[in-house]
Design a protein around this motif. Structure first.
Motif, short mmCIF file in Angstrom:
data_model
loop_
_atom_site.label_atom_id
_atom_site.label_comp_id
_atom_site.label_asym_id
_atom_site.label_seq_id
_atom_site.Cartn_x
_atom_site.Cartn_y
_atom_site.Cartn_z
N GLY A 40 0.79 -1.23 0.00
CA GLY A 40 0.00 0.00 0.00
C GLY A 40 0.82 1.28 0.00
N LYS A 41 2.13 1.15 -0.02
CA LYS A 41 2.99 2.33 -0.04
C LYS A 41 3.27 2.74 -1.48
CE LYS A 41 5.37 0.82 4.19
NZ LYS A 41 6.68 0.43 4.77
N THR A 42 4.02 3.81 -1.65
CA THR A 42 4.46 4.23 -2.97
C THR A 42 5.98 4.21 -3.03
OG1 THR A 42 4.42 6.55 -2.30
CG2 THR A 42 2.44 5.70 -3.36
N PHE A 43 6.50 4.14 -4.25
CA PHE A 43 7.95 4.05 -4.40
C PHE A 43 8.37 4.77 -5.66
CE2 PHE A 43 12.08 2.43 -5.42
CZ PHE A 43 12.66 2.02 -4.23
N ILE A 44 9.25 5.76 -5.51
CA ILE A 44 9.83 6.42 -6.68
C ILE A 44 11.33 6.45 -6.50
CG2 ILE A 44 9.56 8.75 -5.71
CD1 ILE A 44 9.07 9.67 -8.65
N GLN A 45 12.03 5.94 -7.50
CA GLN A 45 13.48 5.81 -7.42
C GLN A 45 14.15 7.18 -7.32
OE1 GLN A 45 14.91 3.73 -10.82
NE2 GLN A 45 17.02 3.55 -10.09
N PRO A 46 15.04 7.38 -6.33
CA PRO A 46 15.71 8.68 -6.19
C PRO A 46 16.38 9.18 -7.47
CG PRO A 46 16.12 7.34 -4.26
CD PRO A 46 15.40 6.46 -5.24
N ALA A 47 16.92 8.27 -8.27
CA ALA A 47 17.55 8.68 -9.53
C ALA A 47 16.55 9.33 -10.46
CB ALA A 47 18.19 7.46 -10.22
N LEU A 95 4.49 25.57 3.51
CA LEU A 95 5.25 24.61 4.31
C LEU A 95 6.24 25.35 5.20
CD1 LEU A 95 6.19 21.91 1.62
CD2 LEU A 95 4.26 21.88 3.21
N SER A 96 6.44 24.83 6.39
CA SER A 96 7.44 25.41 7.29
C SER A 96 8.83 25.00 6.81
CB SER A 96 7.23 24.91 8.72
OG SER A 96 7.51 23.52 8.79
N ASN A 97 9.86 25.65 7.34
CA ASN A 97 11.24 25.28 6.96
C ASN A 97 11.53 23.82 7.29
OD1 ASN A 97 11.76 27.87 6.06
ND2 ASN A 97 12.62 28.56 8.01
N LYS A 98 11.02 23.38 8.44
CA LYS A 98 11.24 21.99 8.86
C LYS A 98 10.53 21.03 7.89
CE LYS A 98 13.06 21.44 12.19
NZ LYS A 98 14.51 21.35 12.47
N GLU A 99 9.33 21.38 7.46
CA GLU A 99 8.59 20.53 6.53
C GLU A 99 9.28 20.48 5.17
OE1 GLU A 99 4.03 20.93 8.25
OE2 GLU A 99 4.82 22.46 6.90
N GLN A 100 9.85 21.58 4.75
CA GLN A 100 10.59 21.59 3.49
C GLN A 100 11.82 20.69 3.57
OE1 GLN A 100 11.24 25.37 1.48
NE2 GLN A 100 9.57 26.29 2.65
N GLU A 101 12.45 20.68 4.74
CA GLU A 101 13.61 19.81 4.94
C GLU A 101 13.20 18.34 4.87
OE1 GLU A 101 17.15 19.00 8.27
OE2 GLU A 101 15.72 20.67 8.53
N ILE A 102 12.08 18.03 5.50
CA ILE A 102 11.56 16.66 5.46
C ILE A 102 11.20 16.27 4.03
CG2 ILE A 102 9.61 15.18 6.13
CD1 ILE A 102 9.57 16.71 8.80
N LEU A 103 10.63 17.21 3.29
CA LEU A 103 10.24 16.96 1.91
C LEU A 103 11.46 16.63 1.04
CD1 LEU A 103 7.80 16.91 0.03
CD2 LEU A 103 8.07 19.37 -0.30
N ARG A 104 12.56 17.33 1.28
CA ARG A 104 13.78 17.06 0.52
C ARG A 104 14.32 15.66 0.83
NH1 ARG A 104 14.60 22.71 1.29
NH2 ARG A 104 15.57 22.38 3.33
N LEU A 105 14.20 15.24 2.09
CA LEU A 105 14.64 13.89 2.46
C LEU A 105 13.71 12.84 1.86
CD1 LEU A 105 15.62 14.58 6.18
CD2 LEU A 105 17.18 14.03 4.30
N MET A 106 12.42 13.14 1.79
CA MET A 106 11.47 12.24 1.14
C MET A 106 11.84 12.06 -0.33
SD MET A 106 7.94 13.72 2.85
CE MET A 106 6.88 13.05 1.56
N ALA A 107 12.20 13.17 -0.98
CA ALA A 107 12.57 13.12 -2.40
C ALA A 107 13.83 12.30 -2.62
CB ALA A 107 12.77 14.54 -2.94
N ALA A 108 14.68 12.24 -1.60
CA ALA A 108 15.92 11.46 -1.69
C ALA A 108 15.67 9.98 -1.43
CB ALA A 108 16.95 11.99 -0.68
N GLY A 109 14.41 9.63 -1.16
CA GLY A 109 14.05 8.23 -0.95
C GLY A 109 14.13 7.75 0.48
#
Length: 218
Positions: free
Chosen positions: A125-132, A158-172
């Motif tokens: 039920g999760k999603t997966f997008i390759q960091p590359a 988005l708060s600064n903290k949320e943007q940081e989390i978003l960048r880590l999400m994008a990195a997989g």
């Protein structure tokens, strides 16, 4: 428990290679193979909704391609999650695939470990997008922005903290990995990810990453 997948690709050699790799994992097997999207739709219609745990499907095929097949699957009462597996990495194809209902997107040159992880994620039920692919999306969209990019907006900044989390999400990164990186509890990160999804107006992490790329947030 062994996960069962439907493999959809017009190249017989590619199907044979993917089948062999998945058999090596010992945890995933190919229950059925199809050479195009129409064959996949016919097979899914003839079997119960839980016949397979996931679908591995190429994006470019004769008769009916991956995007049109995804769109047609929406009309089925229930359908298994789809992981797009392809040699093509144009950013617009990724966006079209996810908007059409794909739960993940991988290039065919991924390692067996990544492929197995992706199948397990979408099947649960999760999603997966390759960091590359995320990196190539950033480059592709920067060079050729979607026509509707100016019409998109955030429901709430988005708060600064949320943007940081978003960048880590994008990195997989997983919630646990983000929590370790940011010295927070996994529960706190889970709540913040939910807040990010709400502010972006999306249902899952993959769409959150794609929309944030379109909006230039990462």
């Amino acid at each position: 428990m062994t996960l069962q997948v439907l493999l959809v690709d017009d190249q017989a050699l590619v199907r044979a290679g993917i089948r062999s790799l998945l058999e090596l994992s010992g945890s995933i097997c190919v229950k059925h193979e199809c050479a195009d999207g129409q064959q996949a739709l016919d097979w899914l219609a003839a079997h119960s909704s839980d016949a397979v745990d996931a679908v591995l499907m190429d994006i470019r095929m004769p008769v009916l391609d991956g995007i049109k097949t995804l769109q047609a699957m929406r009309e089925l009462d229930t359908s298994p999650p789809v992981l797009m597996l392809t040699t093509f990495d144009e950013h617009q194809l990724v966006l079209d695939a996810v908007k059409s209902g794909a739960k993940g997107y991988l290039l065919k040159d991924v390692s067996l470990e990544t492929l197995v992880a992706a199948v397990n994620d979408v099947a649960s039920g999760k999603t997966f997008i390759q960091p590359a692919i995320t990196e190539r999306l950033l480059t592709g969209i920067a060079n050729n922005p979607p026509a509707d990019i100016e019409e998109q907006s955030l429901i709430e900044p988005l708060s600064n903290k949320e943007q940081e989390i978003l960048r880590l999400m994008a990195a997989g990164c997983s919630n646990r990995e983000i929590a370790v990186s940011m010295f927070k509890s996994e529960g706190t990160i889970k709540n913040q990810v939910s807040s990010i999804l709400g502010k972006l107006g999306v249902r899952d992490r993959t769409r959150a990453v794609l929309k944030s790329i379109e909006l230039g947030l990462i």
